[in-house]
Design an enzyme around this catalytic site. Structure first.
Site, mmCIF file in Angstrom:
data_model
loop_
_atom_site.group_PDB
_atom_site.id
_atom_site.type_symbol
_atom_site.label_atom_id
_atom_site.label_comp_id
_atom_site.label_asym_id
_atom_site.label_seq_id
_atom_site.Cartn_x
_atom_site.Cartn_y
_atom_site.Cartn_z
ATOM 1 N N LYS A 14 0.851 -1.205 0.000
ATOM 2 C CA LYS A 14 0.000 0.000 0.000
ATOM 3 C C LYS A 14 0.886 1.254 0.000
ATOM 4 O O LYS A 14 2.102 1.163 0.239
ATOM 5 C CB LYS A 14 -0.899 -0.025 1.236
ATOM 6 C CG LYS A 14 -0.125 0.004 2.549
ATOM 7 C CD LYS A 14 -1.005 -0.292 3.747
ATOM 8 C CE LYS A 14 -0.180 -0.282 5.025
ATOM 9 N NZ LYS A 14 -0.945 -0.768 6.181
ATOM 10 N N TYR A 29 14.302 30.597 6.822
ATOM 11 C CA TYR A 29 13.138 31.286 7.388
ATOM 12 C C TYR A 29 13.233 31.345 8.910
ATOM 13 O O TYR A 29 13.682 30.389 9.546
ATOM 14 C CB TYR A 29 11.858 30.544 7.014
ATOM 15 C CG TYR A 29 11.525 30.587 5.544
ATOM 16 C CD1 TYR A 29 11.252 31.805 4.915
ATOM 17 C CD2 TYR A 29 11.455 29.421 4.791
ATOM 18 C CE1 TYR A 29 10.922 31.844 3.556
ATOM 19 C CE2 TYR A 29 11.133 29.450 3.451
ATOM 20 C CZ TYR A 29 10.866 30.660 2.831
ATOM 21 O OH TYR A 29 10.548 30.694 1.512
HETATM 22 C C1 LIG Z 1 -0.088 -1.654 6.835
HETATM 23 C C2 LIG Z 1 -0.596 -2.947 7.340
HETATM 24 C C3 LIG Z 1 0.275 -4.026 7.542
HETATM 25 C C4 LIG Z 1 1.775 -3.922 7.419
HETATM 26 O O1 LIG Z 1 2.299 -3.443 8.634
HETATM 27 P P1 LIG Z 1 3.881 -3.329 8.871
HETATM 28 O O2 LIG Z 1 3.983 -2.924 10.286
HETATM 29 O O3 LIG Z 1 4.377 -2.281 7.938
HETATM 30 O O4 LIG Z 1 4.455 -4.658 8.589
HETATM 31 C C5 LIG Z 1 -0.275 -5.240 7.896
HETATM 32 N N1 LIG Z 1 -1.603 -5.380 8.058
HETATM 33 C C6 LIG Z 1 -2.474 -4.353 7.897
HETATM 34 C C7 LIG Z 1 -3.929 -4.576 8.097
HETATM 35 C C8 LIG Z 1 -1.993 -3.106 7.545
HETATM 36 O O5 LIG Z 1 -2.860 -2.089 7.409
#
Ligand SMILES: *Cc1c(COP(=O)(O)O)cnc(C)c1O
Length: 366
Positions: free
Chosen positions: A39, A263
């Site tokens: 994702k 800034y």
């Molecule tokens: C993002 C996510 C993961 C992965 O988690 P990590 O800590 O990056 O391994 C696993 N399961 C779900 C449901 C997630 O949303």
């Protein structure tokens, strides 16, 4: 023809490292199938490139956040089944069913809607039951689990092929996590007796590296695939960093003593200072929270302090100690010498956020 402007900043991504880290996940959880979580553009590494790199690596699913990412994977030619990790909106469900993407279901309303879509197209739809064992984000609550079998009798076209839950503190609280794993085990046993459940999924990266989940047979590693461990584990040495962030020096000047930098003039030179301007800023995902925190970058074998506030497109660094800095030199902002964890800590956030904030303006070089 004018020449293309060379990138001022870019991310170098090693797809081999991601494949290697997937193998580590498989070693850490033998006999467990894998759902690489890609994702958020594969945590900033590039959805299509990472999808293609892992498509033939013997995995069960890709995990994505939404339908937009599922579409991108499909267009990239990936053949692995796609799993939508979070809840879906009603208007997305038809597309999900027609493309064979796998949704989770947290309510009877969602299930009823998928059932009506299944009838409309005269097909079966595979779904995974999301169960809430402590995350508080989605899923059926424990007092609902006992009734699911009779309630799902109304949804004959739904194939309940999986049960999924998520761990909120696998990297922080062992006793809660162990208790949660116990609750998941009991739920998986109960539901497997009632549904044709093939997949029982709970583990994120922290759990893959640190816990045993006896009945779990599908893991969802995210962060670890990119070579970053959420917490210390025996596997840390073996993970390979997949991403390095670089930017180029665009200007080198010597500022006199008493001159403000950036800034707010939070930083004032206390002596004549050789200052390089570097072409990366918070618009690229180099967090503005790093301003004034002692963040360093790496140039010609030395750590150079970032001076003053991070601006949208540029930062200034102290290169007084570095001989021969010229326009065009590459500066490492995250990588071998500047660990992601260090940057995340200084920015008062987590490695996940730093990676997923890396912006679209940064070319990804593979
Ligand atoms: C993002 C996510 C993961 C992965 O988690 P990590 O800590 O990056 O391994 C696993 N399961 C779900 C449901 C997630 O949303």
């Amino acid at each position: 023809m004018p020449q293309d402007s060379p990138p001022r900043a870019w991310a170098e991504v090693k797809l081999d490292a991601i494949r290697h880290n997937l193998d580590i996940a498989k070693k850490a959880m033998p006999h467990v199938e894998m759902m690489p979580v890609i994702k958020a553009s594969a945590y900033g590494h590039g959805l299509e490139a990472v999808g293609r790199a892992l498509d033939n690596e013997g995995i069960a699913f890709f995990g994505v956040a939404n339908v937009g990412e599922a579409r991108r994977l499909m267009r990239a030619g990936c053949r692995t089944r796609t799993f939508i990790l979070g809840p879906c909106f009603a208007q997305e469900r038809e597309e999900i069913a027609l493309n064979g993407w796998c949704p989770t279901v947290s309510t009877l309303e969602e299930a009823r809607h998928f059932q009506s879509i299944a009838l409309l197209y005269n097909k079966s739809i595979p779904v995974h039951l999301s169960i809430d064992t402590g995350m508080g984000r989605s899923g059926f609550l424990p007092d609902q689990w006992g009734e699911l079998e009779s309630q799902f009798a109304e949804f004959p076209n739904l194939i309940v092929e999986g049960v999924a839950s998520h761990l909120p503190v696998a990297d922080e609280d062992e006793s809660f996590t162990l208790q949660q794993i116990g609750v998941f085990e009991a739920a998986a046993e109960l539901l497997s007796a009632q549904f044709p459940i093939k997949y029982r999924q709970l583990a994120n990266s922290a759990a893959v590296l640190n816990y045993k989940i006896p009945s779990g047979n599908l893991a969802r590693p995210g962060l670890m695939l990119y070579g970053v461990s959420p917490m210390a584990s025996e596997w840390d040495e073996q993970l390979m960093r997949a991403l390095s962030l670089y930017a180029r020096v665009s200007l080198v000047r010597t500022l006199p003593m008493g001159h403000g930098v950036s800034y707010g003039r939070d930083f004032i030179t206390s002596a004549p200072t050789v200052v390089a301007t570097v072409g990366i800023g918070y618009a690229d995902g180099y967090s503005r929270q790093l301003s004034g925190k002692g963040a360093c970058v790496y140039l010609h074998g030395r750590r150079c302090p970032v001076l003053g506030r991070i601006t949208m497109d540029q930062i200034m660094i102290d290169v007084s100690a570095v001989p021969f800095v010229v326009e065009g030199d590459s500066v490492e902002l995250i990588g071998e010498h500047i660990p992601l964890q260090e940057v995340a800590k200084l920015a008062n956030t987590i490695p996940w956020e730093i990676l997923t904030s890396l912006g679209p303006r940064l070319p990804r070089l593979y």
